[in-house]
Enzyme design. Structure first.
Site, PDB file in Angstrom:
ATOM      1  N   GLY A   1       0.476  38.447 -25.185  1.00  0.00           N
ATOM      2  CA  GLY A   1       1.703  38.269 -24.423  1.00  0.00           C
ATOM      3  C   GLY A   1       1.784  36.923 -23.731  1.00  0.00           C
TER       4      GLY A   1
ATOM      5  N   ASP B   1       7.105  44.666 -23.192  1.00  0.00           N
ATOM      6  CA  ASP B   1       8.126  44.248 -22.222  1.00  0.00           C
ATOM      7  C   ASP B   1       9.194  43.357 -22.830  1.00  0.00           C
ATOM      8  OD1 ASP B   1       6.858  45.656 -20.236  1.00  0.00           O
ATOM      9  OD2 ASP B   1       5.808  43.927 -19.401  1.00  0.00           O
TER      10      ASP B   1
END
Length: 337
Positions: free
Chosen positions: A109, A134
Site C-alpha cells: 500500500g 482502502d
C-alpha cells in the site's frame, strides 16, 4: 534475469494471485528466476530469501493472505538514531547485491510505495504493485483487494437490513478506511445505506438526527448508517460507538453498532480482484523485461499502465465530494452528513 518479490503492510485478498501472476509470467514467458522475500522489507534486512518454482504457485489464485508473509517494517523511516537508519539501508543493499537481483518487485500500500521510491532513489531497480482494500493509493483508479472488501461489507449491510426492520432500530455499521472513505461509499451505496459518513466530508450530528426522524415521518421506522472508521469523533471513541450514542441522544431511537474490522481483509478475493491482480502482476514483469524500473503498476480506466514511483510516494487518493456516487446518492435522498 533474477528478481525478488515481497509483500509488505496489511494483508488483503488478491496478494497471492498477484504473486502467481508475477511468477508465472516471469518463469514461463521470460524464463526469469524468481525468489520470494519473506516478511516484507524485514526479509531484506534479515536475508530471508527462498527460490520460487511452479510448485510454489499451486492454489494461489483463490487463496487469501500472502504465502510470503508480511510486516510493517519501514527501513527508511526517520529514526532518532540516524546510524540505525543507515545500518538498515546498508543491510538491504548488501542482501540485494549478495543475491544479484536485477529487480525487486514490491507489493503493498501507501507505505510500501514510499519505501519502494526510496529504494529506487538509492539505486535499486524496483517495480511496485499497489495493494490495499482502502483504495487510497494515488496513481491508480482501483487497487486489488478493494472489490473484495466492498463485497464483504455490502453483504454485512444487506444482513443488517432485516434486523433493523424487524426491531425498528437504527443500525450503525463501521467499515475500514482511516483517511479515505472508499469502502464506506461503495458498500454504503450498494447496500442501500440511508446515511453514509466519510472522513473526507464533514458531518453535523443534528442533521443526521433530522434525517432519521424524517425517515420515520415518511413511514420508514428504521435506518442504516454506514461509517468509515476514520471519521472524527470525540474522546477517542470508535466511529460506530460515537455515532450510535449521538444518534440515540438526538432521536431517542434504539441504536446498535456493528464493527466489521479485519473480516474485510480476510478470505478469498473476488473474481474481479483475481483478474486485476493477475493483470498487474504480468505487467510488472513486462516492465522488468523492458528495464523500465522505478514505476508503480496502475489501472487507468480499463487499461493496465504504470506511473513513476516518484509521483506516488507520500500521496493519498481521497474521495472527492463531487464523486458521481455521492452526487447520485444525494439526488436520491441519502444523507452524507
Amino acid at each position: 534475469m533474477k528478481i525478488g518479490i515481497l509483500t509488505s503492510g496489511g494483508d488483503c485478498p488478491g496478494i497471492n494471485a498477484t504473486i502467481r501472476g508475477v511468477c508465472k509470467t516471469a518463469m514461463n514467458h521470460y524464463k526469469m528466476e524468481v525468489y520470494g522475500i519473506h516478511n516484507g522489507f524485514r526479509g531484506l534486512l534479515d536475508d530471508e530469501i527462498v527460490p520460487l518454482g511452479e510448485s510454489s504457485l499451486t492454489g494461489l489464485l483463490s487463496m487469501g493472505g500472502t504465502i510470503l508473509g508480511t510486516s510493517r517494517e519501514k527501513p527508511f523511516k526517520k529514526h532518532s538514531n540516524t546510524s540505525l537508519a543507515e545500518e538498515k539501508s546498508a543491510a538491504i543493499l548488501n542482501t540485494i547485491r549478495k543475491h544479484a537481483f536485477d529487480c525487486i518487485v514490491c507489493i503493498g500500500g501507501n507505505g510500501t510505495q514510499t519505501t519502494a521510491a526510496r529504494l529506487a532513489d538509492v539505486g535499486v531497480n524496483v517495480i511496485s504493485i499497489p495493494k490495499t482494500i482502502d483504495n487510497d493509493v494515488w496513481g491508480t483508479d482501483i487497487s486489488f483487494g478493494f472489490d473484495s472488501a466492498v463485497s464483504i461489507a455490502t453483504d454485512a449491510i444487506d444482513r443488517l437490513h432485516s434486523t433493523a426492520s424487524s426491531h425498528q432500530r437504527v443500525m450503525v455499521i463501521e467499515v475500514m478506511g482511516h483517511k479515505a472513505g472508499w469502502i464506506a461509499l461503495y458498500s454504503g451505496m450498494a447496500g442501500g445505506g440511508d446515511i453514509i459518513l466519510l472522513p473526507e466530508i464533514p458531518f453535523d450530528i443534528h442533521r443526521i438526527g433530522d434525517a432519521i426522524i424524517g425517515r420515520l415521518k415518511r413511514g420508514k421506522p428504521y435506518s442504516i448508517v454506514v461509517v468509515a472508521e476514520g471519521i472524527p469523533t470525540l474522546n477517542g471513541k470508535k466511529a460506530a460507538q460515537y455515532i450510535a450514542e449521538e444518534i440515540e441522544y438526538e432521536t431517542g431511537f434504539e441504536t446498535r453498532e456493528t464493527v466489521l474490522g479485519y473480516i474485510q481483509r480476510g478470505g478469498n478475493p473476488t473474481a474481479f480482484d483475481r483478474n486485476l491482480a493477475t493483470r498487474m502482476g504480468g505487467h510488472a514483469i513486462d516492465l522488468v523485461a523492458q528495464k523500465q524500473f522505478g514505476r508503480m503498476i496502475s489501472l487507468k480506466g480499463f487499461d493496465i499502465t504504470s506511473v513513476p514511483l516518484s509521483e506516488v510516494a507520500g500521496k493519498v487518493r481521497l474521495v472527492s465530494e463531487n464523486h458521481d456516487l455521492i452526487v447520485q446518492g444525494r439526488h436520491m435522498g441519502i444523507c452524507f452528513g
